[in-house]
Design a protein around this motif. Structure first.
Motif, PDB file in Angstrom:
ATOM      1  N   GLY A   1       0.735  -1.183   0.121  1.00 18.51           N
ATOM      2  CA  GLY A   1      -0.214   0.081  -0.205  1.00 18.51           C
ATOM      3  C   GLY A   1       0.709   1.179  -0.023  1.00 18.51           C
ATOM      4  O   GLY A   1       2.068   1.254   0.226  1.00 18.51           O
ATOM      5  N   VAL A   2       0.210   2.383  -0.485  1.00 18.52           N
ATOM      6  CA  VAL A   2       0.862   3.753  -0.303  1.00 18.52           C
ATOM      7  C   VAL A   2       1.376   3.860   1.103  1.00 18.52           C
ATOM      8  O   VAL A   2       0.875   3.740   2.188  1.00 18.52           O
ATOM      9  CB  VAL A   2       0.029   4.908  -0.726  1.00 18.52           C
ATOM     10  CG1 VAL A   2       0.703   6.250  -0.672  1.00 18.52           C
ATOM     11  CG2 VAL A   2      -0.539   4.587  -2.091  1.00 18.52           C
TER      12      VAL A   2
ATOM     13  N   SER B   1      -1.908   2.424   3.012  1.00 16.79           N
ATOM     14  CA  SER B   1      -3.332   2.806   2.488  1.00 16.79           C
ATOM     15  C   SER B   1      -4.141   1.500   2.343  1.00 16.79           C
ATOM     16  O   SER B   1      -5.433   1.607   2.538  1.00 16.79           O
ATOM     17  CB  SER B   1      -3.294   3.221   0.967  1.00 16.79           C
ATOM     18  OG  SER B   1      -2.598   2.301   0.331  1.00 16.79           O
ATOM     19  N   THR B   2      -3.668   0.252   2.202  1.00 16.45           N
ATOM     20  CA  THR B   2      -4.396  -0.853   2.208  1.00 16.45           C
ATOM     21  C   THR B   2      -5.517  -0.778   3.366  1.00 16.45           C
ATOM     22  O   THR B   2      -6.717  -1.075   3.441  1.00 16.45           O
ATOM     23  CB  THR B   2      -3.516  -2.315   1.885  1.00 16.45           C
ATOM     24  OG1 THR B   2      -2.982  -1.970   0.737  1.00 16.45           O
ATOM     25  CG2 THR B   2      -4.583  -3.363   1.686  1.00 16.45           C
TER      26      THR B   2
ATOM     27  N   GLU C   1      -7.598   2.475   3.739  1.00 13.43           N
ATOM     28  CA  GLU C   1      -8.718   3.167   2.724  1.00 13.43           C
ATOM     29  C   GLU C   1      -9.505   1.673   2.298  1.00 13.43           C
ATOM     30  O   GLU C   1     -10.343   2.202   1.513  1.00 13.43           O
ATOM     31  CB  GLU C   1      -7.807   3.638   1.616  1.00 13.43           C
ATOM     32  CG  GLU C   1      -6.851   4.838   1.853  1.00 13.43           C
ATOM     33  CD  GLU C   1      -7.445   6.003   1.539  1.00 13.43           C
ATOM     34  OE1 GLU C   1      -8.600   6.217   1.114  1.00 13.43           O
ATOM     35  OE2 GLU C   1      -6.693   7.039   1.986  1.00 13.43           O
TER      36      GLU C   1
END
Lengths: 356, 356
Positions: B240-241, B245-246, B249
């Motif tokens: 993820g970012v 992020s995973t 988000e």
């Protein structure tokens, strides 16, 4: 006579070079990486709906690398640098657009200082793609403009030195900076140099940002979704629940979010494009570019198509529930492709990314 | 002595049959479809963390089909029918759970009428899986109960007649209908028949619906997302970012939506499970079942894991922006798998699904 360097010899780049060459108003150089030997010896075989069948066609000059093209420019330099490669902002550093064009900009600067303006034409998808160029090449040091090219051309490299073009070439060319008179003039000039009446279609684009947001309505919603599921557009539409859920629950909400982000930037995209873009590929089996890239295990233009819009949305306080899910899932697919290519490393023992 | 028919001879089914057989309190029949010849001749080779190495093991009876098992039951019938197959509610009609178990329920009814109660134990993922059984077998016509089995067992079929079990078997067994005294008694009885002290772990589940919603917090969010991107859980987290992020988000919003749907049904899932389920597989390379199915081009348990929760949400007016995107994309992946298997047909000329 303008000297034009076309970078990227895929379906788009070769038709671009050919269109310029046929008009006979510019001296056309093409950077041909992987197919250099074949093209150097035999030229291109092109089947084009605009220009018919061509055998053994070559532009005025071909080069293996941008560096060689820059060196061979001697004391002449290039007036236009047309970039038709994919824009993979999160790819390897040497594949970024600013790295790709640096040899030409440096050479032009060395030869002419501020006497020659280099017009960098980005024939690429996405929003904010000009920012990287402006950041990497200070405008008090380099004399250049950045032009926007939006091209619709159903053209594909179908083999080594073989190009097949099935859709009429449409090019919309404008200035990223609407205040930059030199850029506007250069864009108009390029349109003239590019237009082959009755064959292709080229037009000056007075509203680059509007045009790019409009194209994103399609690309950020439909291109991205097809890449996640690995299906062409009509299959995506037909395979939905009651043949409806894909457009109602995925495409339309994602497109409406793009329209809202554009609006937060003062750009009004008409609602009718949401329907138009859904219908445009309903009846023809067509795989958008990101889906094709994924199928070929190539990196996708994820950041310029979806990452940048989402960052703009965040800055402007626009909610993007649908786009964020699409984006954060595609970040993982992109990372899977990067791992396959050895661009990132994952240690299965520690279950962690390896920092390099 | 209870007669138990185990349907499905994958990693779960074989360990289930073995656990019952070892306890020696039931007569164990197993339906072995694809591996029948091998198992019939040589028995199973099992490497089990609970029971050690077994060579040539067989339950009391093996059958090629449920129909044969039903016929061979003669005048004895089966007290328990344990279903360990995947629950593919949107798959072919003959692969639906109600179709699979029909021969036994019909045979039991023919033999005993209301004298024998058949206890149908569904060792399967998802919510509302009992509804199909209740709809297909009228309770005034068939004498049966439906029991819930939630099983955690790291067991896999690694070859023909070969099973490898690496995680201790945990079975939670209860009654789908909390008012059904016979079901509660049968579930408790099954737990007793199944428990091998010091080896496996089995417990009566007094709150089946709570347990199933809790497991969905993991399955509807994490299992689904991994299936879309084709990556194990730690890769999803790490790729993820900013490696964040995973979970922020995708996983967490999806899990919170499941918690909200459960709440709309009067079931309170504690918030801490969101963190717990994110962490549980962070440090170990593990691919959840839907991701494994996708990789193997097998249909996924999409409807019972994600379709049913979303339909409940819609009925109760709970918004599910994240889950809806995951679901509607996975519907397309599932359709891609169905097309590969010839279960649906798409005409590339008309760009339409072919109605059959």
């Amino acid at each position: 006579m303008s000297r034009v360097l076309v970078i990227g010899a895929g379906g788009v780049g070769v038709i671009t070079a050919l269109s310029l060459w046929l008009k006979r108003e510019s001296d056309v150089s093409l950077v041909v990486r992987s197919d250099y030997d074949k093209v150097s010896e035999h030229g291109y075989t092109i089947e084009s709906c605009d220009y018919g069948q061509l055998e053994g066609w070559r532009p005025h000059h071909i080069y293996r690398t941008v560096k060689e093209a820059a060196a061979d420019a001697n004391n002449k330099g290039y007036n236009y640098v047309v970039v038709t490669t994919k824009n993979i902002a999160d790819g390897p550093a040497d594949a970024r657009v600013s790295s790709i064009i640096r040899p030409v900009l440096d050479q032009n600067k060395r030869l002419y200082g501020s006497q020659l303006t280099t017009h960098v034409l980005l024939v690429q998808n996405g929003i904010n793609i000009e920012k990287e160029i402006w950041e990497e090449f200070p405008r008090d040091e380099y004399q250049y403009t950045v032009l926007s090219g939006i091209q619709l051309v159903g053209s594909t490299k179908v083999g080594t030195g073989r190009i097949s073009q099935i859709g009429q070439d449409h090019l919309y060319c404008g200035a990223f900076d609407p205040q930059d008179g030199a850029a506007i003039q250069a864009a108009n000039e390029f349109v003239r140099m590019y237009s082959n009446e009755g064959r292709n279609f080229a037009e000056f684009d007075p509203r680059v940002r509007y045009s790019r947001w409009k194209k994103l309505v399609y690309n950020a919603a439909i291109n991205t979704a097809t890449a996640l599921v690995g299906l062409d557009v009509p299959r995506c539409l037909e395979f939905g629940v009651d043949r409806k859920s894909t457009e109602i629950e995925v495409f339309h909400p994602a497109m409406r979010e793009i329209v809202a982000i554009a609006a937060s930037e003062g750009i009004v995209i008409e609602e009718e494009f949401i329907t138009m873009f859904t219908e445009i590929t309903r009846n023809k089996v067509f795989k958008p570019s990101m889906c094709v890239d994924r199928d070929k295990s190539q990196l996708m233009e994820l950041e310029v198509i979806l990452g940048n819009p989402i960052r703009i949305a965040r800055g402007n306080g626009v909610p993007t529930p649908t786009l964020s899910v699409l984006y954060n899932l595609l970040v993982l697919v992109q990372a899977r492709l990067k791992e396959q290519k050895g661009l990132i490393k994952f240690d299965e023992k520690t279950a962690r990314l390896v920092d390099e």
